[in-house]
Design a protein around this motif. Structure first.
Motif, PDB file in Angstrom:
ATOM      1  N   ASN A   1      64.197  68.937  16.247  1.00 60.64           N
ATOM      2  CA  ASN A   1      63.350  68.376  17.301  1.00 60.64           C
ATOM      3  C   ASN A   1      61.920  68.903  17.190  1.00 60.64           C
ATOM      4  N   ALA A   2      61.788  70.189  16.848  1.00 60.65           N
ATOM      5  CA  ALA A   2      60.451  70.786  16.702  1.00 60.65           C
ATOM      6  C   ALA A   2      59.681  70.127  15.559  1.00 60.65           C
ATOM      7  N   LEU A   3      60.403  69.722  14.502  1.00 60.19           N
ATOM      8  CA  LEU A   3      59.734  69.059  13.379  1.00 60.19           C
ATOM      9  C   LEU A   3      59.200  67.686  13.777  1.00 60.19           C
ATOM     10  N   HIS A   4      60.024  66.915  14.468  1.00 58.27           N
ATOM     11  CA  HIS A   4      59.665  65.523  14.756  1.00 58.27           C
ATOM     12  C   HIS A   4      58.957  65.338  16.099  1.00 58.27           C
ATOM     13  N   ARG A   5      59.057  66.361  16.976  1.00 59.77           N
ATOM     14  CA  ARG A   5      58.326  66.335  18.247  1.00 59.77           C
ATOM     15  C   ARG A   5      57.620  67.676  18.427  1.00 59.77           C
ATOM     16  N   PRO A   6      56.708  68.011  17.534  1.00 55.44           N
ATOM     17  CA  PRO A   6      56.069  69.343  17.602  1.00 55.44           C
ATOM     18  C   PRO A   6      55.200  69.480  18.848  1.00 55.44           C
ATOM     19  N   THR A   7      55.124  70.703  19.351  1.00 55.44           N
ATOM     20  CA  THR A   7      54.216  70.998  20.466  1.00 55.44           C
ATOM     21  C   THR A   7      53.027  71.838  20.008  1.00 55.44           C
ATOM     22  N   THR A   8      53.147  72.424  18.808  1.00 59.98           N
ATOM     23  CA  THR A   8      52.019  73.126  18.178  1.00 59.98           C
ATOM     24  C   THR A   8      52.054  72.796  16.688  1.00 59.98           C
ATOM     25  N   PRO A   9      50.916  72.876  15.994  1.00 60.80           N
ATOM     26  CA  PRO A   9      50.935  72.632  14.541  1.00 60.80           C
ATOM     27  C   PRO A   9      51.876  73.568  13.801  1.00 60.80           C
ATOM     28  N   GLY A  10      52.103  74.773  14.345  1.00 57.74           N
ATOM     29  CA  GLY A  10      53.005  75.726  13.698  1.00 57.74           C
ATOM     30  C   GLY A  10      54.436  75.242  13.625  1.00 57.74           C
TER      31      GLY A  10
ATOM     32  N   ARG B   1      52.056  59.190  27.284  1.00 56.95           N
ATOM     33  CA  ARG B   1      52.999  59.078  26.162  1.00 56.95           C
ATOM     34  C   ARG B   1      52.455  59.678  24.870  1.00 56.95           C
ATOM     35  N   LEU B   2      51.163  59.995  24.821  1.00 53.18           N
ATOM     36  CA  LEU B   2      50.558  60.494  23.574  1.00 53.18           C
ATOM     37  C   LEU B   2      51.092  61.880  23.232  1.00 53.18           C
ATOM     38  N   PRO B   3      51.705  62.058  22.063  1.00 52.85           N
ATOM     39  CA  PRO B   3      52.150  63.402  21.677  1.00 52.85           C
ATOM     40  C   PRO B   3      50.937  64.338  21.540  1.00 52.85           C
ATOM     41  N   PRO B   4      51.006  65.532  22.095  1.00 56.82           N
ATOM     42  CA  PRO B   4      49.872  66.447  21.963  1.00 56.82           C
ATOM     43  C   PRO B   4      49.636  66.869  20.506  1.00 56.82           C
ATOM     44  N   VAL B   5      50.713  66.877  19.736  1.00 49.58           N
ATOM     45  CA  VAL B   5      50.622  67.184  18.303  1.00 49.58           C
ATOM     46  C   VAL B   5      51.391  66.093  17.562  1.00 49.58           C
ATOM     47  N   GLU B   6      50.719  65.392  16.663  1.00 47.24           N
ATOM     48  CA  GLU B   6      51.351  64.297  15.926  1.00 47.24           C
ATOM     49  C   GLU B   6      51.743  64.754  14.528  1.00 47.24           C
TER      50      GLU B   6
ATOM     51  N   VAL C   1      34.081  56.851  14.905  1.00 42.22           N
ATOM     52  CA  VAL C   1      34.363  55.634  14.145  1.00 42.22           C
ATOM     53  C   VAL C   1      35.868  55.376  14.158  1.00 42.22           C
ATOM     54  N   HIS C   2      36.227  54.182  14.610  1.00 41.43           N
ATOM     55  CA  HIS C   2      37.639  53.784  14.675  1.00 41.43           C
ATOM     56  C   HIS C   2      38.513  54.891  15.266  1.00 41.43           C
ATOM     57  N   PRO C   3      38.411  55.156  16.555  1.00 43.24           N
ATOM     58  CA  PRO C   3      39.281  56.163  17.183  1.00 43.24           C
ATOM     59  C   PRO C   3      40.752  55.881  16.862  1.00 43.24           C
ATOM     60  N   ALA C   4      41.504  56.931  16.660  1.00 38.51           N
ATOM     61  CA  ALA C   4      42.931  56.760  16.355  1.00 38.51           C
ATOM     62  C   ALA C   4      43.685  56.202  17.551  1.00 38.51           C
ATOM     63  N   HIS C   5      43.242  56.559  18.752  1.00 37.50           N
ATOM     64  CA  HIS C   5      43.901  56.089  19.966  1.00 37.50           C
ATOM     65  C   HIS C   5      42.856  55.721  21.005  1.00 37.50           C
ATOM     66  N   VAL C   6      43.062  54.604  21.688  1.00 29.92           N
ATOM     67  CA  VAL C   6      42.317  54.239  22.888  1.00 29.92           C
ATOM     68  C   VAL C   6      43.367  53.961  23.952  1.00 29.92           C
ATOM     69  N   LEU C   7      43.415  54.791  25.015  1.00 28.56           N
ATOM     70  CA  LEU C   7      44.563  54.794  25.922  1.00 28.56           C
ATOM     71  C   LEU C   7      44.140  54.697  27.381  1.00 28.56           C
ATOM     72  N   ASP C   8      45.004  54.055  28.175  1.00 24.72           N
ATOM     73  CA  ASP C   8      44.854  54.160  29.619  1.00 24.72           C
ATOM     74  C   ASP C   8      45.692  55.354  30.075  1.00 24.72           C
ATOM     75  N   ALA C   9      45.790  55.573  31.383  1.00 24.68           N
ATOM     76  CA  ALA C   9      46.490  56.759  31.893  1.00 24.68           C
ATOM     77  C   ALA C   9      47.958  56.767  31.475  1.00 24.68           C
ATOM     78  N   GLU C  10      48.573  55.575  31.498  1.00 23.69           N
ATOM     79  CA  GLU C  10      49.982  55.479  31.111  1.00 23.69           C
ATOM     80  C   GLU C  10      50.163  55.807  29.632  1.00 23.69           C
ATOM     81  N   GLY C  11      49.261  55.287  28.786  1.00 25.42           N
ATOM     82  CA  GLY C  11      49.332  55.570  27.356  1.00 25.42           C
ATOM     83  C   GLY C  11      49.084  57.031  27.048  1.00 25.42           C
ATOM     84  N   LEU C  12      48.148  57.646  27.815  1.00 23.51           N
ATOM     85  CA  LEU C  12      47.863  59.074  27.606  1.00 23.51           C
ATOM     86  C   LEU C  12      49.098  59.924  27.873  1.00 23.51           C
TER      87      LEU C  12
END
Length: 700
Positions: free
Chosen positions: A207-216, A152-157, A139-150
């Motif tokens: 940078n880790a706070l605002h561009r995290p690569t893991t939830p940790g 740019r999608l942060p792996p962890v938001e 229901v209401h996916p948070a993101h619907v992306l093409d290859a270019e959008g994917l």
């Protein structure tokens, strides 16, 4: 004055791309105004830490989806199923090699959905899958992306604290833009300490706070946030110790008494001084006699005898031929201090007077004349004490009661009424050691952790408000036997939005049951009305005093033995403890009844259980810190108080203790911060807005 490298960070947040007037207004609600009252700065956005993260790294097939677990799935769009009515959702069937699922959009614009998900095209959808009628749907996916959008999608938001008008994506984009303004800065922390702690550099941690690569990366206990919290408390400790060192270097005046007045006052006391009072007085007398200016915090639990210590400290000034002042935050408290101090001061031959906003005209002019002539030894009052026309002949000691309710500027304004005035600040709100270090670290500390003999323990009971009639009947039986009762309500008058008791309504209902025996006092009443209500209760002409928290401190009626607190779940722990401390001040058995109303949240339940379990104010203060955090424990943020963005005292107490010791070592080696590391530390102080400490260095 600030290093020019930091200028981009202290620019208006509207200098960031995408931040127009509307977004800036929302950011002001979220981050607060700048010092000048305008929009927040770039640094405020940079230091707005996320509190969680959404992990979008999972890339399962449709067959591998697990309901409730966020995933990003590659699919092909097979068909659209528009809703048959305006209320029906628009459905889109998508598939991969392992199966199909349905994307569901409510109140959707069909044309937009069809452009977003063109038939036959490959898209990546990210969201929370669920099962409905045996079919996987999102229901209401948070993101619907093409290859270019994917790509740019942060792996962890990261997810942030928000206000209306902002969303996580927008705040994250602003925070990343703020990070891009961060200049290259030298490292101010010791390399061995960073390695031992597993900390990255300052910029890498942000940078880790605002561009995290893991939830940790955004975890409250993770290395990034811990490193930044340490920088923040280290800047705080460094600044406080620099201010303290400056105060110690500042010329003072030695004030040494001969003990004659203090001896007469002590002899007039109805009890012996406790060991804690004697130790505090010894430290204060030593401070006063030293050629440096005193700045001391006197902490004491409810009923520990701070007022007597204050009077005996004032006696030292008077013995030396000088004057003292005691400033209280409310008129009720100031008048209560006068009532307590006057007979004891008279026993020592000291002249005490009161100055509040109520004294007017000829009476006020005469009092100010006597003060300037040195005929008043101790002036007690409210903020009226530091008005320009109040002039002392020779003020030696300024005593500030309930320090946390005054700003630093107000304290300094009183201290400026004389030459090299010594300052003693007092609080009846026990403060956890961590907060003493972060907020009052520029002061020496004395603690009164004993109570004078004769104080009886207070029995605390919890009652559901459903039993109100039973409580009223019990109060009636008690006042028939001569008891006096406080009845505290959270509001002054009835609220349309809050279903809680109001003092005026409770006064009216109790006055019907006990005509002529109930008084009322609250903050909206005129001073004379409040005085009359309190006086009637003190003298026993009324048996029940209905009040708001205006009686939290200062009201001292030894005959009052019952405290009823209505809607106790709405009060903080320290406030409950202060209110309870209004009883148990005499030799008779005392009781505190905490009335609560369902539903009772877990935090409120813990507060009430803590009140029932202990009357130790320092234990209660530590629990309050754990439950509410430092901002609430200290009350309203005051000018000059520590304001933390990364550090949380309930979580980072150990960091404060480490930073306190480290700051001491740094300043012992480099008191003026002139070394290479010292220059970097000046940047740290500016970055965390401890500019006053750097100004002291420049002033010498």
């Amino acid at each position: 004055m600030r290093d020019s490298r930091l200028d981009p960070l202290f620019a208006d947040v509207t200098s960031l791309p995408g931040v127009g007037p509307k977004v800036a207004k929302a950011l002001t609600r979220l981050l607060g105004s700048s010092a000048g009252g305008g929009a927040p700065r770039v640094v405020d956005a940079l230091f707005h830490a996320p509190t969680g993260a959404i992990d979008r790294r999972a890339r399962p097939t449709i067959a591998e989806l697990i309901p409730g677990e966020i995933a990003t799935v590659e699919v092909v769009v097979e068909r659209h199923q528009p809703g048959r009515s305006p209320r029906a959702p628009h459905r889109v069937v998508v598939a991969d090699a392992t199966g199909a699922m349905t994307l569901v959009f409510f109140k959707a614009q069909e044309a937009y959905i069809e452009r977003l998900l063109p038939l036959g095209e490959t898209r990546w959808v990210s969201g929370n899958p669920e099962l409905f009628d045996g079919m996987v749907q999102m229901v209401h996916p948070a993101h619907v992306l093409d290859a270019e959008g994917l790509a740019r999608l942060p792996p962890v938001e990261p997810t942030y604290p928000l206000v209306e008008g902002l969303n996580h994506n927008l705040v994250a984009r602003i925070a990343r833009a703020a990070f891009d303004r961060l200049p290259a800065l030298p490292e101010w922390q010791d390399a061995a300490f960073l390695a031992r702690s597993g900390f990255a550099g300052f910029a890498a941690s942000l940078n880790a706070l605002h561009r995290p690569t893991t939830p940790g990366d955004v975890s409250a206990d993770g290395p990034a946030l811990t490193r930044l919290a340490y920088d923040e408390v280290f800047a705080n400790q460094l600044a406080l110790q620099m201010v303290r060192a400056h105060m110690k270097r500042a010329s003072g005046r030695a004030t040494a008494g001969d003990g004659r007045i203090a001896a007469k006052i002590t002899a007039a006391l109805p009890f012996q001084l406790t060991g804690a009072q004697a130790r505090a007085l010894e430290a204060i007398r030593a401070d006063l006699a030293a050629p440096m200016r005193m700045l001391r915090l006197l902490q004491g639990d409810v009923g520990s005898g701070k007022t007597v210590v204050a009077l005996l400290a004032a006696a030292v000034a008077v013995e030396a031929g000088r004057q003292a002042a005691l400033m209280a935050p409310t008129e009720i408290l100031a008048r209560q201090h006068l009532a307590t101090l006057e007979p004891l001061a008279a026993a020592g031959g000291m002249t005490v007077a009161l100055l509040t906003g109520r004294e007017k005209g000829r009476e006020r002019a005469k009092l100010l004349e006597r003060l300037a002539a040195g005929e008043i030894d101790l002036l007690v009052g409210t903020h009226a004490l530091f008005q320009d026309e109040v002039v002392f002949r020779d003020l030696a000691l300024a005593i500030v009661d309930e320090q946390h309710k005054f700003g630093v500027r107000q304290r300094l304004a009183l201290a400026s009424k004389g030459n090299a005035v010594d300052v003693l600040v007092m609080t009846a709100t026990p403060i956890p050691r961590t907060l003493v270090l972060t907020t009052f670290g520029d002061m020496d500390h004395s603690i009164l952790d004993e109570k004078p003999p004769g104080r009886t323990p207070i029995e605390t009971r919890l009652f559901n408000l459903d039993r109100l009639e039973e409580i009223v009947a019990g109060v009636g039986r008690a006042i028939d036997k001569g008891a006096r009762v406080y009845w505290v309500c959270p509001l002054v008058e009835q609220s349309e939005t809050l279903d809680v008791a109001a003092a005026e309504d409770r006064f009216a209902s109790l006055a019907e049951v006990f005509p002529g025996r109930v008084g009322l006092v609250h903050g909206k009443m005129k001073g004379a009305e409040k005085d009359a209500a309190v006086a009637a209760f003190v003298e026993g002409r009324t048996s029940i005093l209905v009040a708001t928290t205006v009686i939290e401190v200062g009201v001292n009626v030894p005959e009052a033995t019952i405290m009823v607190i209505e809607h106790a779940e709405r009060f903080g722990l320290s406030q409950l403890h202060q209110l309870r401390g209004r009883v148990g001040r005499g030799a008779d058995r005392s009781m505190c009844l905490l009335l609560w109303k369902e539903p009772l949240g877990e935090t409120a339940k813990q507060r009430l259980e803590t009140m029932k379990a202990t009357d130790d104010g320092f234990v209660i203060a530590e629990k309050d810190l754990e439950l509410r955090g430092e901002g609430e424990v200290l009350g309203a943020r005051q000018s000059g108080m520590a304001v933390f963005r990364f550090a949380r005292m309930e979580r980072h107490a150990e960091l404060v203790r480490i930073a306190h010791d480290d700051a001491g070592l740094v300043l012992a080696k480099d008191p003026n911060l002139t070394s290479e590391r010292g220059e970097a530390l000046r940047l740290l102080l500016h970055l965390f807005e401890r500019d006053a400490a750097v100004r002291l260095l420049r002033a010498g």
